[in-house]
Write a protein that holds these residues in place. Structure first.
Motif, PDB file in Angstrom:
ATOM      1  N   GLU A 299       0.812  -1.228   0.000  1.00 42.42           N
ATOM      2  CA  GLU A 299       0.000   0.000   0.000  1.00 42.42           C
ATOM      3  C   GLU A 299       0.843   1.274   0.000  1.00 42.42           C
ATOM      4  O   GLU A 299       0.379   2.327  -0.430  1.00 42.42           O
ATOM      5  CB  GLU A 299      -0.922   0.031   1.226  1.00 42.42           C
ATOM      6  CG  GLU A 299      -2.143  -0.885   1.131  1.00 42.42           C
ATOM      7  CD  GLU A 299      -1.768  -2.350   1.202  1.00 42.42           C
ATOM      8  OE1 GLU A 299      -0.922  -2.699   2.061  1.00 42.42           O
ATOM      9  OE2 GLU A 299      -2.292  -3.145   0.394  1.00 42.42           O
ATOM     10  N   ARG A 300       2.075   1.191   0.499  1.00 38.08           N
ATOM     11  CA  ARG A 300       2.868   2.424   0.561  1.00 38.08           C
ATOM     12  C   ARG A 300       4.345   2.111   0.370  1.00 38.08           C
ATOM     13  O   ARG A 300       4.828   1.044   0.774  1.00 38.08           O
ATOM     14  CB  ARG A 300       2.663   3.157   1.891  1.00 38.08           C
ATOM     15  CG  ARG A 300       3.219   2.426   3.107  1.00 38.08           C
ATOM     16  CD  ARG A 300       3.118   3.306   4.348  1.00 38.08           C
ATOM     17  NE  ARG A 300       3.752   2.692   5.507  1.00 38.08           N
ATOM     18  CZ  ARG A 300       5.053   2.786   5.787  1.00 38.08           C
ATOM     19  NH1 ARG A 300       5.862   3.462   4.971  1.00 38.08           N
ATOM     20  NH2 ARG A 300       5.553   2.211   6.862  1.00 38.08           N
ATOM     21  N   PRO A 301       5.077   3.047  -0.248  1.00 39.76           N
ATOM     22  CA  PRO A 301       6.524   2.840  -0.422  1.00 39.76           C
ATOM     23  C   PRO A 301       7.263   3.045   0.882  1.00 39.76           C
ATOM     24  O   PRO A 301       6.766   3.693   1.811  1.00 39.76           O
ATOM     25  CB  PRO A 301       6.907   3.912  -1.444  1.00 39.76           C
ATOM     26  CG  PRO A 301       5.905   5.006  -1.213  1.00 39.76           C
ATOM     27  CD  PRO A 301       4.627   4.310  -0.836  1.00 39.76           C
ATOM     28  N   GLY A 302       8.456   2.488   0.950  1.00 46.07           N
ATOM     29  CA  GLY A 302       9.323   2.699   2.098  1.00 46.07           C
ATOM     30  C   GLY A 302      10.449   3.651   1.738  1.00 46.07           C
ATOM     31  O   GLY A 302      10.415   4.331   0.704  1.00 46.07           O
ATOM     32  N   GLY A 303      11.447   3.701   2.606  1.00 50.03           N
ATOM     33  CA  GLY A 303      12.613   4.532   2.343  1.00 50.03           C
ATOM     34  C   GLY A 303      13.484   3.936   1.249  1.00 50.03           C
ATOM     35  O   GLY A 303      13.069   3.025   0.511  1.00 50.03           O
ATOM     36  N   PHE A 304      14.694   4.447   1.169  1.00 48.09           N
ATOM     37  CA  PHE A 304      15.577   4.001   0.095  1.00 48.09           C
ATOM     38  C   PHE A 304      17.022   4.157   0.523  1.00 48.09           C
ATOM     39  O   PHE A 304      17.343   4.879   1.472  1.00 48.09           O
ATOM     40  CB  PHE A 304      15.323   4.798  -1.185  1.00 48.09           C
ATOM     41  CG  PHE A 304      15.592   6.279  -1.053  1.00 48.09           C
ATOM     42  CD1 PHE A 304      16.831   6.802  -1.388  1.00 48.09           C
ATOM     43  CD2 PHE A 304      14.611   7.138  -0.571  1.00 48.09           C
ATOM     44  CE1 PHE A 304      17.085   8.166  -1.255  1.00 48.09           C
ATOM     45  CE2 PHE A 304      14.858   8.500  -0.431  1.00 48.09           C
ATOM     46  CZ  PHE A 304      16.100   9.009  -0.780  1.00 48.09           C
ATOM     47  N   ALA A 305      17.893   3.479  -0.194  1.00 51.36           N
ATOM     48  CA  ALA A 305      19.339   3.638  -0.065  1.00 51.36           C
ATOM     49  C   ALA A 305      19.876   4.113  -1.404  1.00 51.36           C
ATOM     50  O   ALA A 305      19.140   4.190  -2.399  1.00 51.36           O
ATOM     51  CB  ALA A 305      19.982   2.319   0.348  1.00 51.36           C
ATOM     52  N   MET A 306      21.164   4.467  -1.421  1.00 52.30           N
ATOM     53  CA  MET A 306      21.798   4.891  -2.674  1.00 52.30           C
ATOM     54  C   MET A 306      23.050   4.064  -2.914  1.00 52.30           C
ATOM     55  O   MET A 306      23.840   3.823  -1.996  1.00 52.30           O
ATOM     56  CB  MET A 306      22.151   6.373  -2.628  1.00 52.30           C
ATOM     57  CG  MET A 306      20.949   7.298  -2.607  1.00 52.30           C
ATOM     58  SD  MET A 306      19.959   7.269  -4.120  1.00 52.30           S
ATOM     59  CE  MET A 306      21.084   8.056  -5.276  1.00 52.30           C
ATOM     60  N   ILE A 307      23.219   3.646  -4.166  1.00 54.72           N
ATOM     61  CA  ILE A 307      24.388   2.877  -4.576  1.00 54.72           C
ATOM     62  C   ILE A 307      24.990   3.545  -5.795  1.00 54.72           C
ATOM     63  O   ILE A 307      24.449   3.451  -6.902  1.00 54.72           O
ATOM     64  CB  ILE A 307      24.016   1.415  -4.900  1.00 54.72           C
ATOM     65  CG1 ILE A 307      23.299   0.758  -3.712  1.00 54.72           C
ATOM     66  CG2 ILE A 307      25.254   0.627  -5.286  1.00 54.72           C
ATOM     67  CD1 ILE A 307      22.749  -0.622  -4.002  1.00 54.72           C
ATOM     68  N   ALA A 308      26.070   4.291  -5.582  1.00 48.93           N
ATOM     69  CA  ALA A 308      26.774   4.960  -6.687  1.00 48.93           C
ATOM     70  C   ALA A 308      25.818   5.733  -7.585  1.00 48.93           C
ATOM     71  O   ALA A 308      25.858   5.623  -8.812  1.00 48.93           O
ATOM     72  CB  ALA A 308      27.559   3.935  -7.498  1.00 48.93           C
ATOM     73  N   GLY A 309      24.937   6.514  -6.984  1.00 50.10           N
ATOM     74  CA  GLY A 309      24.016   7.344  -7.745  1.00 50.10           C
ATOM     75  C   GLY A 309      22.731   6.662  -8.149  1.00 50.10           C
ATOM     76  O   GLY A 309      21.857   7.297  -8.754  1.00 50.10           O
ATOM     77  N   HIS A 310      22.564   5.415  -7.787  1.00 46.29           N
ATOM     78  CA  HIS A 310      21.365   4.663  -8.139  1.00 46.29           C
ATOM     79  C   HIS A 310      20.504   4.475  -6.892  1.00 46.29           C
ATOM     80  O   HIS A 310      20.980   4.026  -5.854  1.00 46.29           O
ATOM     81  CB  HIS A 310      21.730   3.296  -8.722  1.00 46.29           C
ATOM     82  CG  HIS A 310      22.552   3.371  -9.963  1.00 46.29           C
ATOM     83  ND1 HIS A 310      21.999   3.473 -11.221  1.00 46.29           N
ATOM     84  CD2 HIS A 310      23.902   3.370 -10.139  1.00 46.29           C
ATOM     85  CE1 HIS A 310      22.962   3.521 -12.125  1.00 46.29           C
ATOM     86  NE2 HIS A 310      24.128   3.470 -11.490  1.00 46.29           N
ATOM     87  N   LYS A 311      19.211   4.771  -7.025  1.00 49.31           N
ATOM     88  CA  LYS A 311      18.287   4.635  -5.912  1.00 49.31           C
ATOM     89  C   LYS A 311      17.890   3.174  -5.742  1.00 49.31           C
ATOM     90  O   LYS A 311      17.552   2.494  -6.711  1.00 49.31           O
ATOM     91  CB  LYS A 311      17.050   5.494  -6.159  1.00 49.31           C
ATOM     92  CG  LYS A 311      16.178   5.735  -4.944  1.00 49.31           C
ATOM     93  CD  LYS A 311      15.115   6.780  -5.275  1.00 49.31           C
ATOM     94  CE  LYS A 311      14.266   7.140  -4.068  1.00 49.31           C
ATOM     95  NZ  LYS A 311      13.291   8.196  -4.395  1.00 49.31           N
ATOM     96  N   ALA A 312      17.925   2.681  -4.494  1.00 51.05           N
ATOM     97  CA  ALA A 312      17.581   1.294  -4.192  1.00 51.05           C
ATOM     98  C   ALA A 312      16.492   1.294  -3.121  1.00 51.05           C
ATOM     99  O   ALA A 312      16.785   1.433  -1.926  1.00 51.05           O
ATOM    100  CB  ALA A 312      18.812   0.529  -3.713  1.00 51.05           C
ATOM    101  N   PRO A 313      15.212   1.167  -3.510  1.00 50.65           N
ATOM    102  CA  PRO A 313      14.119   1.225  -2.536  1.00 50.65           C
ATOM    103  C   PRO A 313      14.160   0.082  -1.525  1.00 50.65           C
ATOM    104  O   PRO A 313      14.566  -1.041  -1.845  1.00 50.65           O
ATOM    105  CB  PRO A 313      12.864   1.125  -3.414  1.00 50.65           C
ATOM    106  CG  PRO A 313      13.303   1.510  -4.789  1.00 50.65           C
ATOM    107  CD  PRO A 313      14.729   1.046  -4.898  1.00 50.65           C
ATOM    108  N   ILE A 314      13.724   0.381  -0.310  1.00 48.97           N
ATOM    109  CA  ILE A 314      13.564  -0.644   0.720  1.00 48.97           C
ATOM    110  C   ILE A 314      12.316  -1.455   0.400  1.00 48.97           C
ATOM    111  O   ILE A 314      11.257  -0.907   0.089  1.00 48.97           O
ATOM    112  CB  ILE A 314      13.457  -0.009   2.114  1.00 48.97           C
ATOM    113  CG1 ILE A 314      14.776   0.677   2.494  1.00 48.97           C
ATOM    114  CG2 ILE A 314      13.079  -1.042   3.169  1.00 48.97           C
ATOM    115  CD1 ILE A 314      14.718   1.470   3.785  1.00 48.97           C
ATOM    116  N   LEU A 315      12.435  -2.785   0.499  1.00 44.94           N
ATOM    117  CA  LEU A 315      11.323  -3.675   0.202  1.00 44.94           C
ATOM    118  C   LEU A 315      10.940  -4.448   1.462  1.00 44.94           C
ATOM    119  O   LEU A 315      11.771  -5.106   2.081  1.00 44.94           O
ATOM    120  CB  LEU A 315      11.705  -4.664  -0.899  1.00 44.94           C
ATOM    121  CG  LEU A 315      12.025  -4.050  -2.272  1.00 44.94           C
ATOM    122  CD1 LEU A 315      12.407  -5.146  -3.260  1.00 44.94           C
ATOM    123  CD2 LEU A 315      10.850  -3.240  -2.795  1.00 44.94           C
ATOM    124  N   GLY A 316       9.669  -4.369   1.850  1.00 45.62           N
ATOM    125  CA  GLY A 316       9.183  -5.111   2.998  1.00 45.62           C
ATOM    126  C   GLY A 316       9.606  -4.487   4.313  1.00 45.62           C
ATOM    127  O   GLY A 316      10.136  -3.372   4.374  1.00 45.62           O
TER     128      GLY A 316
END
Length: 380
Positions: A299-316
Protein backbone atom coordinates in the motif's frame (compact mmCIF):
# COMPACT_ATOMS: atom_id res chain seq x y z
CA UNK A 1 40.52 7.15 7.60
CA UNK A 2 41.08 6.94 11.33
CA UNK A 3 38.90 5.03 13.76
CA UNK A 4 38.27 5.98 17.41
CA UNK A 5 39.32 3.73 20.30
CA UNK A 6 35.87 2.21 20.79
CA UNK A 7 36.23 0.17 17.58
CA UNK A 8 37.55 -3.03 19.14
CA UNK A 9 37.54 -5.21 16.04
CA UNK A 10 38.86 -5.13 12.47
CA UNK A 11 36.66 -3.34 9.92
CA UNK A 12 35.67 -6.58 8.21
CA UNK A 13 33.89 -7.79 11.34
CA UNK A 14 31.36 -4.96 11.30
CA UNK A 15 28.23 -5.11 9.19
CA UNK A 16 28.23 -1.38 8.63
CA UNK A 17 30.15 1.85 8.98
CA UNK A 18 29.20 5.20 10.47
CA UNK A 19 31.41 8.00 9.18
CA UNK A 20 31.27 11.34 11.00
CA UNK A 21 32.82 14.55 9.70
CA UNK A 22 33.54 16.78 12.69
CA UNK A 23 34.92 19.48 10.39
CA UNK A 24 31.45 19.65 8.83
CA UNK A 25 29.96 20.12 12.32
CA UNK A 26 32.35 23.03 12.86
CA UNK A 27 31.43 24.42 9.44
CA UNK A 28 27.74 24.35 10.38
CA UNK A 29 28.50 26.10 13.69
CA UNK A 30 30.39 28.85 11.85
CA UNK A 31 27.50 29.23 9.38
CA UNK A 32 25.08 29.80 12.26
CA UNK A 33 27.51 32.00 14.18
CA UNK A 34 27.86 34.23 11.13
CA UNK A 35 24.11 34.90 11.20
CA UNK A 36 24.33 36.54 14.62
CA UNK A 37 25.01 40.13 15.49
CA UNK A 38 27.85 41.11 17.77
CA UNK A 39 25.67 40.88 20.89
CA UNK A 40 24.87 37.16 20.59
CA UNK A 41 26.97 34.11 21.34
CA UNK A 42 26.55 30.88 19.41
CA UNK A 43 26.60 27.98 21.86
CA UNK A 44 26.06 24.31 20.94
CA UNK A 45 23.66 21.61 22.11
CA UNK A 46 25.60 18.34 22.18
CA UNK A 47 23.25 16.24 24.28
CA UNK A 48 22.50 12.57 23.44
CA UNK A 49 26.15 11.96 22.53
CA UNK A 50 26.11 15.02 20.24
CA UNK A 51 22.98 13.73 18.51
CA UNK A 52 24.65 10.38 17.98
CA UNK A 53 27.87 11.72 16.46
CA UNK A 54 30.15 11.56 19.50
CA UNK A 55 30.16 14.10 22.32
CA UNK A 56 33.91 13.95 22.91
CA UNK A 57 34.98 14.38 19.30
CA UNK A 58 32.33 16.96 18.42
CA UNK A 59 32.88 18.95 21.61
CA UNK A 60 36.60 19.20 20.98
CA UNK A 61 36.08 20.22 17.34
CA UNK A 62 33.55 22.90 18.24
CA UNK A 63 35.75 24.30 21.01
CA UNK A 64 38.62 24.53 18.51
CA UNK A 65 36.27 26.38 16.13
CA UNK A 66 35.51 28.98 18.81
CA UNK A 67 32.45 27.64 20.64
CA UNK A 68 32.72 28.20 24.37
CA UNK A 69 29.27 27.33 25.77
CA UNK A 70 27.70 23.88 25.57
CA UNK A 71 24.32 22.43 26.53
CA UNK A 72 23.76 18.78 27.43
CA UNK A 73 20.73 17.09 28.97
CA UNK A 74 21.77 15.24 32.12
CA UNK A 75 24.56 15.69 34.67
CA UNK A 76 26.38 12.53 33.57
CA UNK A 77 26.76 13.98 30.07
CA UNK A 78 28.03 17.22 31.57
CA UNK A 79 30.65 15.52 33.73
CA UNK A 80 31.88 13.48 30.76
CA UNK A 81 32.17 16.63 28.65
CA UNK A 82 34.03 18.46 31.40
CA UNK A 83 36.74 15.79 31.25
CA UNK A 84 37.60 16.78 27.67
CA UNK A 85 36.69 20.50 27.82
CA UNK A 86 38.10 21.84 31.09
CA UNK A 87 37.62 25.49 30.11
CA UNK A 88 34.13 25.35 28.57
CA UNK A 89 30.89 26.65 30.07
CA UNK A 90 28.58 23.64 30.40
CA UNK A 91 24.85 23.72 31.15
CA UNK A 92 22.69 20.68 31.99
CA UNK A 93 19.25 21.30 30.54
CA UNK A 94 17.35 18.76 32.61
CA UNK A 95 18.02 20.71 35.76
CA UNK A 96 18.89 19.91 39.33
CA UNK A 97 18.10 16.32 40.17
CA UNK A 98 17.84 15.63 43.94
CA UNK A 99 21.19 15.19 45.63
CA UNK A 100 23.28 16.31 42.68
CA UNK A 101 24.26 19.85 43.67
CA UNK A 102 27.63 18.66 44.98
CA UNK A 103 28.53 17.11 41.62
CA UNK A 104 27.52 20.31 39.82
CA UNK A 105 29.85 22.34 41.99
CA UNK A 106 32.68 19.81 41.90
CA UNK A 107 32.73 19.71 38.10
CA UNK A 108 31.77 23.35 37.49
CA UNK A 109 28.50 22.41 35.78
CA UNK A 110 25.62 24.86 35.56
CA UNK A 111 22.13 23.43 36.06
CA UNK A 112 19.21 24.91 34.16
CA UNK A 113 16.76 25.35 37.03
CA UNK A 114 13.36 24.35 35.71
CA UNK A 115 11.05 24.38 38.73
CA UNK A 116 10.41 26.42 41.83
CA UNK A 117 11.73 23.56 43.97
CA UNK A 118 15.02 23.57 42.04
CA UNK A 119 15.36 27.33 42.40
CA UNK A 120 14.75 27.08 46.13
CA UNK A 121 17.30 24.29 46.51
CA UNK A 122 19.96 26.18 44.54
CA UNK A 123 19.35 29.51 46.25
CA UNK A 124 19.51 27.71 49.59
CA UNK A 125 22.94 26.42 48.62
CA UNK A 126 24.03 29.93 47.66
CA UNK A 127 22.69 31.41 50.90
CA UNK A 128 24.50 28.80 52.98
CA UNK A 129 27.76 29.60 51.18
CA UNK A 130 27.23 33.34 51.03
CA UNK A 131 27.98 33.43 47.30
CA UNK A 132 26.33 32.98 43.94
CA UNK A 133 26.94 29.72 42.09
CA UNK A 134 26.32 29.87 38.35
CA UNK A 135 23.04 28.42 37.08
CA UNK A 136 20.40 29.26 34.50
CA UNK A 137 16.72 29.81 35.25
CA UNK A 138 14.19 28.45 32.76
CA UNK A 139 10.82 30.16 32.33
CA UNK A 140 8.06 28.28 30.55
CA UNK A 141 6.54 30.45 27.80
CA UNK A 142 4.04 27.88 26.56
CA UNK A 143 5.61 24.51 25.79
CA UNK A 144 4.58 23.20 29.22
CA UNK A 145 7.55 20.96 29.87
CA UNK A 146 10.30 22.29 32.13
CA UNK A 147 10.39 25.83 33.44
CA UNK A 148 8.90 28.10 36.06
CA UNK A 149 5.54 29.58 35.20
CA UNK A 150 5.75 33.27 34.29
CA UNK A 151 4.15 34.08 37.64
CA UNK A 152 6.66 31.95 39.59
CA UNK A 153 9.52 33.43 37.58
CA UNK A 154 8.44 37.03 38.23
CA UNK A 155 7.77 36.42 41.91
CA UNK A 156 11.02 34.55 42.57
CA UNK A 157 13.43 36.77 40.68
CA UNK A 158 11.87 39.87 42.15
CA UNK A 159 12.17 38.69 45.76
CA UNK A 160 15.60 39.12 47.38
CA UNK A 161 14.42 36.84 50.16
CA UNK A 162 14.10 34.01 47.66
CA UNK A 163 17.19 34.73 45.60
CA UNK A 164 19.65 35.68 48.33
CA UNK A 165 23.10 36.13 46.74
CA UNK A 166 22.15 34.03 43.69
CA UNK A 167 22.37 35.89 40.37
CA UNK A 168 21.39 33.70 37.39
CA UNK A 169 24.07 33.34 34.74
CA UNK A 170 21.36 32.88 32.08
CA UNK A 171 17.61 33.30 31.67
CA UNK A 172 16.11 31.00 29.06
CA UNK A 173 13.03 29.50 27.48
CA UNK A 174 12.37 27.08 24.62
CA UNK A 175 10.37 27.36 21.41
CA UNK A 176 7.56 24.88 20.83
CA UNK A 177 6.95 25.46 17.10
CA UNK A 178 10.24 26.76 15.69
CA UNK A 179 10.19 24.23 12.87
CA UNK A 180 7.19 26.09 11.44
CA UNK A 181 8.17 29.77 11.57
CA UNK A 182 4.73 31.05 10.55
CA UNK A 183 3.08 29.43 13.56
CA UNK A 184 1.60 32.07 15.83
CA UNK A 185 3.06 30.30 18.86
CA UNK A 186 6.55 31.57 17.99
CA UNK A 187 5.60 35.23 18.23
CA UNK A 188 3.52 34.58 21.33
CA UNK A 189 6.45 32.93 23.10
CA UNK A 190 8.85 35.64 21.94
CA UNK A 191 6.64 38.40 23.28
CA UNK A 192 6.09 36.63 26.61
CA UNK A 193 9.78 35.87 27.05
CA UNK A 194 10.73 39.45 26.26
CA UNK A 195 8.11 40.82 28.66
CA UNK A 196 8.80 38.54 31.59
CA UNK A 197 12.56 38.96 31.40
CA UNK A 198 12.53 42.72 30.70
CA UNK A 199 13.15 43.67 34.36
CA UNK A 200 16.27 41.50 34.21
CA UNK A 201 17.52 42.48 30.75
CA UNK A 202 20.97 43.11 32.21
CA UNK A 203 21.32 39.32 32.52
CA UNK A 204 22.14 37.11 29.53
CA UNK A 205 19.03 35.66 27.87
CA UNK A 206 18.48 32.72 25.52
CA UNK A 207 15.46 31.59 23.49
CA UNK A 208 16.65 30.33 20.10
CA UNK A 209 17.30 26.71 19.15
CA UNK A 210 18.42 25.88 15.59
CA UNK A 211 15.15 27.08 14.10
CA UNK A 212 15.25 30.22 16.21
CA UNK A 213 18.69 31.08 14.84
CA UNK A 214 17.39 30.76 11.28
CA UNK A 215 14.23 32.76 12.10
CA UNK A 216 16.20 35.95 12.62
CA UNK A 217 17.56 38.44 15.10
CA UNK A 218 14.37 38.94 17.13
CA UNK A 219 14.93 35.48 18.59
CA UNK A 220 18.68 35.65 19.18
CA UNK A 221 19.01 37.63 22.43
CA UNK A 222 22.44 36.96 24.04
CA UNK A 223 22.95 33.20 23.59
CA UNK A 224 21.58 30.85 20.92
CA UNK A 225 21.53 27.07 21.40
CA UNK A 226 21.56 25.28 18.02
CA UNK A 227 21.35 21.52 18.01
CA UNK A 228 19.98 19.67 14.98
CA UNK A 229 21.43 22.16 12.47
CA UNK A 230 24.95 21.47 13.72
CA UNK A 231 24.54 17.86 12.62
CA UNK A 232 23.18 18.64 9.17
CA UNK A 233 19.55 18.15 10.14
CA UNK A 234 16.60 20.17 8.89
CA UNK A 235 15.47 22.66 11.51
CA UNK A 236 12.72 24.32 9.48
CA UNK A 237 10.14 22.25 7.65
CA UNK A 238 9.33 22.74 3.95
CA UNK A 239 12.35 24.94 3.29
CA UNK A 240 15.71 24.12 1.68
CA UNK A 241 18.17 22.91 4.29
CA UNK A 242 21.30 25.11 4.24
CA UNK A 243 23.34 22.85 6.51
CA UNK A 244 26.15 20.49 5.50
CA UNK A 245 25.68 16.74 6.12
CA UNK A 246 27.97 15.42 8.84
CA UNK A 247 27.20 11.69 9.05
CA UNK A 248 27.06 8.82 6.60
CA UNK A 249 25.74 5.34 7.34
CA UNK A 250 26.85 2.51 5.09
CA UNK A 251 25.81 -1.14 5.33
CA UNK A 252 27.46 -4.12 3.68
CA UNK A 253 25.69 -6.37 1.20
CA UNK A 254 25.36 -9.93 2.50
CA UNK A 255 23.57 -11.58 -0.41
CA UNK A 256 22.05 -10.73 -3.79
CA UNK A 257 19.11 -12.88 -4.87
CA UNK A 258 16.32 -13.11 -7.43
CA UNK A 259 12.67 -12.86 -6.38
CA UNK A 260 9.97 -14.09 -8.80
CA UNK A 261 7.00 -11.88 -9.63
CA UNK A 262 4.19 -12.49 -7.14
CA UNK A 263 6.42 -13.63 -4.26
CA UNK A 264 6.45 -11.68 -1.00
CA UNK A 265 9.41 -10.15 0.80
CA UNK A 266 10.15 -9.96 4.51
CA UNK A 267 8.24 -10.47 7.73
CA UNK A 268 4.47 -10.38 7.45
CA UNK A 269 4.56 -10.87 3.66
CA UNK A 270 3.60 -7.20 3.32
CA UNK A 271 5.41 -6.41 0.06
CA UNK A 272 4.68 -8.37 -3.11
CA UNK A 273 7.05 -8.32 -6.08
CA UNK A 274 5.19 -6.62 -8.94
CA UNK A 275 7.84 -7.86 -11.40
CA UNK A 276 10.83 -10.18 -11.26
CA UNK A 277 13.25 -8.49 -8.86
CA UNK A 278 16.89 -8.63 -7.90
CA UNK A 279 17.28 -7.91 -4.21
CA UNK A 280 20.28 -7.12 -2.04
CA UNK A 281 20.11 -7.88 1.67
CA UNK A 282 22.29 -5.51 3.74
CA UNK A 283 23.61 -5.85 7.29
CA UNK A 284 21.67 -3.06 9.01
CA UNK A 285 18.35 -2.98 10.79
CA UNK A 286 16.38 -1.28 13.49
CA UNK A 287 18.96 -2.38 16.06
CA UNK A 288 21.35 -0.05 14.20
CA UNK A 289 18.97 2.91 14.10
CA UNK A 290 17.36 2.15 10.74
CA UNK A 291 13.81 2.66 11.96
CA UNK A 292 11.31 -0.14 11.33
CA UNK A 293 8.61 2.30 10.28
CA UNK A 294 10.52 3.13 7.07
CA UNK A 295 9.78 -0.30 5.58
CA UNK A 296 7.40 -0.75 2.64
CA UNK A 297 4.11 -2.55 2.02
CA UNK A 298 1.95 -3.12 -1.04
CA UNK A 299 0.00 0.00 0.00
CA UNK A 300 2.87 2.42 0.56
CA UNK A 301 6.52 2.84 -0.42
CA UNK A 302 9.32 2.70 2.10
CA UNK A 303 12.61 4.53 2.34
CA UNK A 304 15.58 4.00 0.09
CA UNK A 305 19.34 3.64 -0.06
CA UNK A 306 21.80 4.89 -2.67
CA UNK A 307 24.39 2.88 -4.58
CA UNK A 308 26.77 4.96 -6.69
CA UNK A 309 24.02 7.34 -7.74
CA UNK A 310 21.36 4.66 -8.14
CA UNK A 311 18.29 4.64 -5.91
CA UNK A 312 17.58 1.29 -4.19
CA UNK A 313 14.12 1.23 -2.54
CA UNK A 314 13.56 -0.64 0.72
CA UNK A 315 11.32 -3.68 0.20
CA UNK A 316 9.18 -5.11 3.00
CA UNK A 317 9.68 -4.73 6.71
CA UNK A 318 12.97 -3.59 8.19
CA UNK A 319 14.06 -6.29 10.59
CA UNK A 320 16.41 -6.16 13.54
CA UNK A 321 19.59 -7.01 11.66
CA UNK A 322 18.90 -6.63 7.95
CA UNK A 323 17.14 -4.67 5.23
CA UNK A 324 16.14 -5.84 1.75
CA UNK A 325 16.78 -3.42 -1.12
CA UNK A 326 15.52 -3.50 -4.69
CA UNK A 327 18.64 -3.41 -6.87
CA UNK A 328 16.97 -4.60 -10.09
CA UNK A 329 17.95 -1.39 -11.89
CA UNK A 330 21.43 -1.06 -10.36
CA UNK A 331 24.39 -2.29 -12.44
CA UNK A 332 25.39 -5.74 -11.23
CA UNK A 333 29.03 -4.87 -10.59
CA UNK A 334 27.93 -2.32 -7.94
CA UNK A 335 26.05 -4.82 -5.80
CA UNK A 336 28.63 -7.48 -5.13
CA UNK A 337 28.70 -9.30 -1.81
CA UNK A 338 30.59 -7.25 0.80
CA UNK A 339 30.12 -3.91 -0.98
CA UNK A 340 28.95 -0.87 1.01
CA UNK A 341 25.58 0.79 0.41
CA UNK A 342 24.75 4.33 1.59
CA UNK A 343 21.75 4.10 3.92
CA UNK A 344 21.95 7.71 5.12
CA UNK A 345 24.28 10.57 4.28
CA UNK A 346 24.96 13.18 1.61
CA UNK A 347 22.74 11.35 -0.88
CA UNK A 348 20.07 10.09 1.53
CA UNK A 349 19.09 12.91 3.88
CA UNK A 350 17.97 11.92 7.36
CA UNK A 351 14.94 14.18 6.89
CA UNK A 352 13.94 12.21 3.78
CA UNK A 353 14.19 8.91 5.64
CA UNK A 354 12.28 10.38 8.55
CA UNK A 355 9.38 11.28 6.28
CA UNK A 356 8.96 7.61 5.34
CA UNK A 357 9.12 6.60 9.01
CA UNK A 358 6.64 9.26 10.15
CA UNK A 359 9.22 10.82 12.46
CA UNK A 360 11.93 13.48 12.49
CA UNK A 361 15.62 13.35 11.62
CA UNK A 362 16.48 13.84 15.32
CA UNK A 363 15.32 10.27 15.98
CA UNK A 364 17.46 8.85 13.19
CA UNK A 365 20.59 10.69 14.26
CA UNK A 366 20.34 9.88 17.95
CA UNK A 367 19.68 6.16 17.24
CA UNK A 368 22.54 5.51 14.87
CA UNK A 369 25.26 2.98 14.72
CA UNK A 370 25.20 0.95 17.90
CA UNK A 371 26.92 -1.91 16.08
CA UNK A 372 28.69 -0.06 13.28
CA UNK A 373 32.35 0.67 12.92
CA UNK A 374 32.67 4.35 13.79
CA UNK A 375 35.05 6.42 11.68
CA UNK A 376 35.90 10.13 11.99
CA UNK A 377 36.82 11.43 8.56
CA UNK A 378 35.53 13.67 5.75
CA UNK A 379 32.45 12.33 3.97
CA UNK A 380 33.34 11.07 0.50
Amino acid sequence: MSAPPENRFPSDLYGGRLTIDVDAVSQNWRFLNDRLNGNSECAAAIKADAYGTGQREVGQALFAAGCRTFFVAVPAEAVALRQVLPDAIIYALNGLLPGTSGAYLEHDIRPVLGSLAEVEEWTGLCKASGRSFDAAVHVDTGIHRLGLSPEEFTRSLGDPGVMGPFVPSLLMSHLACGSTPAHEMNRRQLDLFRDVTAPHAHLPRSLANSAGVLMGGDYHFNVVRPGISLYGGQAIEDEPNPMTPVAKVEARIMIVRDVPEGDTIGYGALHTAKRPLRNAVVAAGYADGMLRRAGSTDERPGGFAMIAGHKAPILGRISMDMITLDVTDVPEHLVERGAYVEMMGPNVAAADLAAYADTIDYEYLTSLGRRFERVYAPLT
